[in-house]
Design a protein around this motif. Structure first.
Motif, short mmCIF file in Angstrom:
data_model
loop_
_atom_site.label_atom_id
_atom_site.label_comp_id
_atom_site.label_asym_id
_atom_site.label_seq_id
_atom_site.Cartn_x
_atom_site.Cartn_y
_atom_site.Cartn_z
N TYR A 141 0.83 -1.20 0.00
CA TYR A 141 0.00 0.00 0.00
C TYR A 141 0.86 1.25 0.00
O TYR A 141 1.89 1.32 0.67
CB TYR A 141 -0.89 0.02 1.25
CG TYR A 141 -2.03 -0.96 1.19
CD1 TYR A 141 -3.28 -0.56 0.73
CD2 TYR A 141 -1.87 -2.27 1.61
CE1 TYR A 141 -4.34 -1.46 0.67
CE2 TYR A 141 -2.92 -3.17 1.56
CZ TYR A 141 -4.15 -2.75 1.09
OH TYR A 141 -5.21 -3.63 1.04
N GLU A 142 0.40 2.23 -0.77
CA GLU A 142 1.05 3.55 -0.83
C GLU A 142 -0.03 4.58 -0.47
O GLU A 142 -1.18 4.44 -0.87
CB GLU A 142 1.54 3.78 -2.26
CG GLU A 142 2.04 5.20 -2.55
CD GLU A 142 2.59 5.30 -3.99
OE1 GLU A 142 3.03 4.29 -4.56
OE2 GLU A 142 2.57 6.42 -4.53
N TRP A 172 -3.39 3.59 -2.34
CA TRP A 172 -3.36 2.66 -3.49
C TRP A 172 -2.72 1.36 -3.08
O TRP A 172 -1.78 1.36 -2.29
CB TRP A 172 -2.57 3.26 -4.66
CG TRP A 172 -3.13 4.55 -5.13
CD1 TRP A 172 -4.04 4.71 -6.14
CD2 TRP A 172 -2.87 5.86 -4.61
NE1 TRP A 172 -4.33 6.05 -6.27
CE2 TRP A 172 -3.65 6.78 -5.35
CE3 TRP A 172 -2.06 6.35 -3.58
CZ2 TRP A 172 -3.64 8.15 -5.10
CZ3 TRP A 172 -2.05 7.71 -3.32
CH2 TRP A 172 -2.84 8.60 -4.09
N LYS A 173 -3.22 0.25 -3.68
CA LYS A 173 -2.55 -1.02 -3.40
C LYS A 173 -2.01 -1.64 -4.68
O LYS A 173 -2.62 -1.54 -5.75
CB LYS A 173 -3.47 -1.99 -2.68
CG LYS A 173 -4.71 -2.44 -3.40
CD LYS A 173 -5.38 -3.54 -2.57
CE LYS A 173 -6.86 -3.64 -2.85
NZ LYS A 173 -7.69 -3.00 -1.84
#
Lengths: 85, 143
Positions: B49-50, B122-123
């Motif tokens: 994740y980000e 985001w992933k």
């Protein structure tokens, strides 16, 4: 408004990878919009083009329409469709 | 316990509910989203994740205000992982406390839907044979 002031541009996830970097600065000018900045980025980095239709725009941590006018010192971010959770 | 948290450390589904409810509350709902081993027929190895952290917190606030307005639920916490998350681990926790169960369930469900719609996280899915950014709704968010 000083002529030397810039807009900070952040890119995340797929947009960061397509641009080859996650952060840059662009010079501010009167009338500059988020859409203008994207257009310039896209012409330098064509890999961004497929993201054009789905990317969201944030200025200073708030979602805004693409035609939003930018001010010097703004933090502009291009956000691909989010996928948290 | 922080109301909103982004962390690279494992999430604690007990800790998130500690001290959340008041004597007025009859329900606490804790939702845990966990990483599953299969997605779209692929064998998932792990997720990464980000987050745009500086924006995540104000958007969490916006979600909490929306939940308050819609369901009258004021006691809400959201914790989300960043970095690598392995199969079976929680990637997200939502805790909601309310006088009645209906509004607590609705608050947790709506919070999760909003996380997937507008929270800038985001992933990336790493699966057998490759990796891909997972993308949510393609319609840009403009407000």
């Amino acid at each position: 408004m000083t002529g030397s002031a810039a807009v900070t541009v952040l890119l995340f996830a797929a947009a960061r990878e397509a641009a080859g970097r996650g952060r840059l600065e662009v010079p501010h000018r009167e009338g500059l919009t988020a859409a203008d900045v994207w257009k310039n980025l896209e012409s330098e980095r064509p890999a961004l083009a497929p993201l054009a239709g789905s990317v969201s725009v944030a200025v200073n941590h708030r979602f805004v329409p693409r035609d939003t006018l930018l001010a010097a010192g703004d933090e502009l971010a291009f956000l691909p469709p989010v996928s948290g959770g | 316990m922080e109301r909103f948290r982004i962390t690279a450390e494992p999430l604690d589904e007990h800790a998130i509910a500690e001290g959340l409810s008041t004597s007025e509350d009859g329900a606490v709902v804790v939702f845990s989203g966990i990483v599953r081993a299969r997605n779209k027929g692929r064998k998932v190895l792990h997720l990464e994740y980000e987050a745009y952290e500086a924006m995540v917190y104000p958007v969490f606030e916006r979600v909490a205000e929306d939940v308050s307005r819609r369901f009258g639920v004021e006691r809400l916490r959201i914790h989300h992982r960043i970095g690598r998350v392995d199969i079976g681990e929680s990637s997200v926790l939502v805790a909601a406390a309310s006088p009645h169960r209906g509004s607590a369930f609705e608050a947790a469900r709506h919070t999760m839907n909003e996380i997937k719609r507008i929270v800038p996280i985001w992933k990336r899915e790493f699966f057998e044979g490759g990796d891909v950014w997972v993308e949510g709704p393609k319609e840009p968010v403009t407000e």
